[in-house]
Write a protein that holds these residues in place. Structure first.
Motif, mmCIF file in Angstrom:
data_model
loop_
_atom_site.group_PDB
_atom_site.id
_atom_site.type_symbol
_atom_site.label_atom_id
_atom_site.label_comp_id
_atom_site.label_asym_id
_atom_site.label_seq_id
_atom_site.Cartn_x
_atom_site.Cartn_y
_atom_site.Cartn_z
ATOM 1 N N ILE A 153 21.064 45.728 58.032
ATOM 2 C CA ILE A 153 21.703 45.433 56.881
ATOM 3 C C ILE A 153 21.018 43.978 56.058
ATOM 4 N N THR A 154 21.229 43.156 57.089
ATOM 5 C CA THR A 154 20.598 41.885 56.672
ATOM 6 C C THR A 154 19.320 41.979 55.878
ATOM 7 N N THR A 155 18.479 42.666 56.790
ATOM 8 C CA THR A 155 16.934 42.719 56.291
ATOM 9 C C THR A 155 16.734 43.451 54.787
ATOM 10 N N GLU A 156 17.457 44.678 54.907
ATOM 11 C CA GLU A 156 17.542 45.525 53.577
ATOM 12 C C GLU A 156 18.208 44.781 52.456
ATOM 13 N N LEU A 157 19.382 43.956 52.976
ATOM 14 C CA LEU A 157 19.965 43.134 51.827
ATOM 15 C C LEU A 157 18.883 42.129 51.152
ATOM 16 N N ALA A 158 18.374 41.458 52.008
ATOM 17 C CA ALA A 158 17.288 40.420 51.623
ATOM 18 C C ALA A 158 16.183 41.186 50.833
ATOM 19 N N LEU A 159 15.671 42.163 51.267
ATOM 20 C CA LEU A 159 14.615 42.843 50.519
ATOM 21 C C LEU A 159 15.093 43.388 49.226
ATOM 22 N N ALA A 160 16.361 43.739 48.974
ATOM 23 C CA ALA A 160 16.692 44.160 48.049
ATOM 24 C C ALA A 160 17.186 43.184 46.993
ATOM 25 N N LEU A 161 17.439 42.010 47.363
ATOM 26 C CA LEU A 161 17.828 40.795 46.457
ATOM 27 C C LEU A 161 16.475 40.260 45.998
ATOM 28 N N ARG A 162 15.553 40.352 46.884
ATOM 29 C CA ARG A 162 14.152 40.019 46.555
ATOM 30 C C ARG A 162 13.591 40.906 45.476
ATOM 31 N N HIS A 163 13.756 42.081 45.513
ATOM 32 C CA HIS A 163 13.472 43.417 44.406
ATOM 33 C C HIS A 163 14.188 42.984 43.063
ATOM 34 N N ALA A 164 15.179 42.221 43.308
ATOM 35 C CA ALA A 164 16.167 41.968 42.023
ATOM 36 C C ALA A 164 15.433 40.747 41.405
ATOM 37 N N GLY A 165 14.427 40.108 41.894
ATOM 38 C CA GLY A 165 13.808 38.761 41.408
ATOM 39 C C GLY A 165 14.536 37.564 42.036
ATOM 40 N N LYS A 166 15.115 37.825 42.974
ATOM 41 C CA LYS A 166 15.663 36.501 43.787
ATOM 42 C C LYS A 166 15.032 35.862 44.884
ATOM 43 N N LYS A 167 15.026 34.526 45.101
ATOM 44 C CA LYS A 167 14.073 33.962 46.203
ATOM 45 C C LYS A 167 15.304 34.025 47.449
ATOM 46 N N ALA A 180 13.054 23.536 56.450
ATOM 47 C CA ALA A 180 12.929 23.082 55.030
ATOM 48 C C ALA A 180 12.826 24.241 54.108
ATOM 49 N N TRP A 181 14.037 24.993 53.784
ATOM 50 C CA TRP A 181 13.967 26.037 53.056
ATOM 51 C C TRP A 181 13.453 25.942 51.602
ATOM 52 N N GLY A 182 13.707 24.761 51.086
ATOM 53 C CA GLY A 182 13.123 24.757 49.793
ATOM 54 C C GLY A 182 14.005 25.445 48.835
ATOM 55 N N GLU A 183 13.712 25.922 47.630
ATOM 56 C CA GLU A 183 14.552 26.647 46.405
ATOM 57 C C GLU A 183 14.789 27.867 46.945
ATOM 58 N N LEU A 184 15.941 28.199 46.910
ATOM 59 C CA LEU A 184 16.420 29.720 47.293
ATOM 60 C C LEU A 184 17.586 30.071 46.537
ATOM 61 N N ASP A 185 17.620 31.213 46.172
ATOM 62 C CA ASP A 185 18.964 31.802 45.578
ATOM 63 C C ASP A 185 20.014 32.075 46.339
ATOM 64 N N GLN A 194 4.221 35.390 47.608
ATOM 65 C CA GLN A 194 4.811 34.799 46.629
ATOM 66 C C GLN A 194 5.800 33.615 47.154
ATOM 67 N N LYS A 195 6.197 33.630 48.390
ATOM 68 C CA LYS A 195 7.200 32.939 49.130
ATOM 69 C C LYS A 195 8.567 33.261 48.706
ATOM 70 N N SER A 196 8.695 34.446 48.416
ATOM 71 C CA SER A 196 10.082 35.072 47.914
ATOM 72 C C SER A 196 11.100 35.449 48.791
ATOM 73 N N LEU A 197 10.441 35.486 49.986
ATOM 74 C CA LEU A 197 11.372 35.626 51.191
ATOM 75 C C LEU A 197 10.880 34.971 52.465
ATOM 76 N N ALA A 198 11.891 33.896 52.918
ATOM 77 C CA ALA A 198 11.362 32.977 54.190
ATOM 78 C C ALA A 198 12.262 33.351 55.017
ATOM 79 N N LEU A 199 11.868 33.048 56.547
ATOM 80 C CA LEU A 199 12.562 33.515 57.609
ATOM 81 C C LEU A 199 12.504 32.537 58.684
ATOM 82 N N MET A 200 13.279 32.179 59.356
ATOM 83 C CA MET A 200 13.472 31.272 60.613
ATOM 84 C C MET A 200 14.164 32.305 61.591
#
Length: 268
Positions: free
Chosen positions: A30-44, A121-126, A83-89
């Motif tokens: 669910i975490t992974t798919e939420l992240a992908l869906a949010l990115r799909h909606a244009g969010k970082k 150093a996450w930088g700018e994320l939504d 595009q660095k729209s999805l970051a992971l640690m």
């Protein structure tokens, strides 16, 4: 050393914990798919994987085991796209052997979680999603303790429809209330099975347990996600389900949940 002027969570818009009362309910999926869906909606989006003993998200996103680099602000997260729209640690990037068991006592886990919270150093994320281990353990307390200086917008709770799972989520709700974490909503995962041939959804386990729990506890019901062989295959292969099967009912469910979550975060 790479140069990066962004510091830890200072440019992160929202921090959301993803919790489950027990293992095996598909929390990391669910975490992974939420992240992908949010990115799909244009969010970082960022994912902080603090499930130290079961770091499965790097595989789900098919990022392999890249080296973690340092910049002036700390560790540079691993990006899943150009595009660095999805970051992971994840601790999965720090283990020499992917099959190595993390046999650590509480203080060592707490120390690493402290580093993950303050030194990446996450930088700018939504939105930053924090994937936690099941239950209410040292790791959860360490995350909350280290996030005190930052704002935690709330938690999303993941359950399956059965009473044995919703019962554990009740305890997770109690944990949130005791620690002052706002409950953003409940997601019912594995809610029915989607036939790969006719797309009909059958209730293998049961249905509605998550929604009923939300009503009983006064929580928001974010939605339900069925068992879908296409989603399972996508997770196994590390491909983006939201791009591969954008017309599926399962994608529609995940997309709807992410939009409800975004709307809720905007009202925080």
């Amino acid at each position: 050393m790479e140069q990066n002027s962004d510091g830890s969570l200072s440019q992160v818009g929202h921090v959301v914990l993803v919790l489950s009362g027990k293992g095996g309910v598909g929390k990391s999926t669910i975490t992974t798919e939420l992240a992908l869906a949010l990115r799909h909606a244009g969010k970082k989006v960022g994912i902080l994987d603090v499930d130290l003993c079961g770091p499965s998200i790097p595989r789900m996103l098919s990022v392999g085991r890249p080296d973690v680099h340092q910049c002036d602000s700390g560790w540079v997260p691993v990006y899943t796209d150009a595009q660095k729209s999805l970051a992971l640690m994840s601790i999965g990037f720090l283990l020499e052997d992917p099959d190595e068991a993390v046999v650590w006592r509480g203080p060592k886990k707490t120390a690493l979680i402290g580093q993950f919270v303050s030194d990446v150093a996450w930088g700018e994320l939504d939105v930053l999603l924090v994937d936690t281990p099941p239950g209410t353990s040292d790791e959860h307390l360490a995350v909350l303790e280290n996030l005190k200086k930052h704002r935690v917008d709330g938690a999303v709770l993941v359950t399956t429809p059965q009473a044995v799972s919703t019962g554990d989520v009740r305890r997770e709700i109690t944990f949130c209330k005791k620690t002052g974490v706002r409950i953003l909503g409940i997601i019912e995962n594995m809610s029915g099975f989607v036939c790969p041939h006719c797309s009909e959804c059958s209730n293998i386990f049961s249905k509605g347990g998550g929604e009923e729990l939300a009503e009983l506890t006064g929580s928001v019901f974010l939605g339900s996600v069925p068992l879908d062989p296409l989603l399972s295959a996508s997770i196994e292969a590390g491909t983006d389900f939201t791009q591969s099967f954008a017309t599926s009912a399962t994608f529609s469910s995940i997309s709807s949940i992410s939009q409800v979550l975004l709307n809720s975060l905007q009202r925080v």
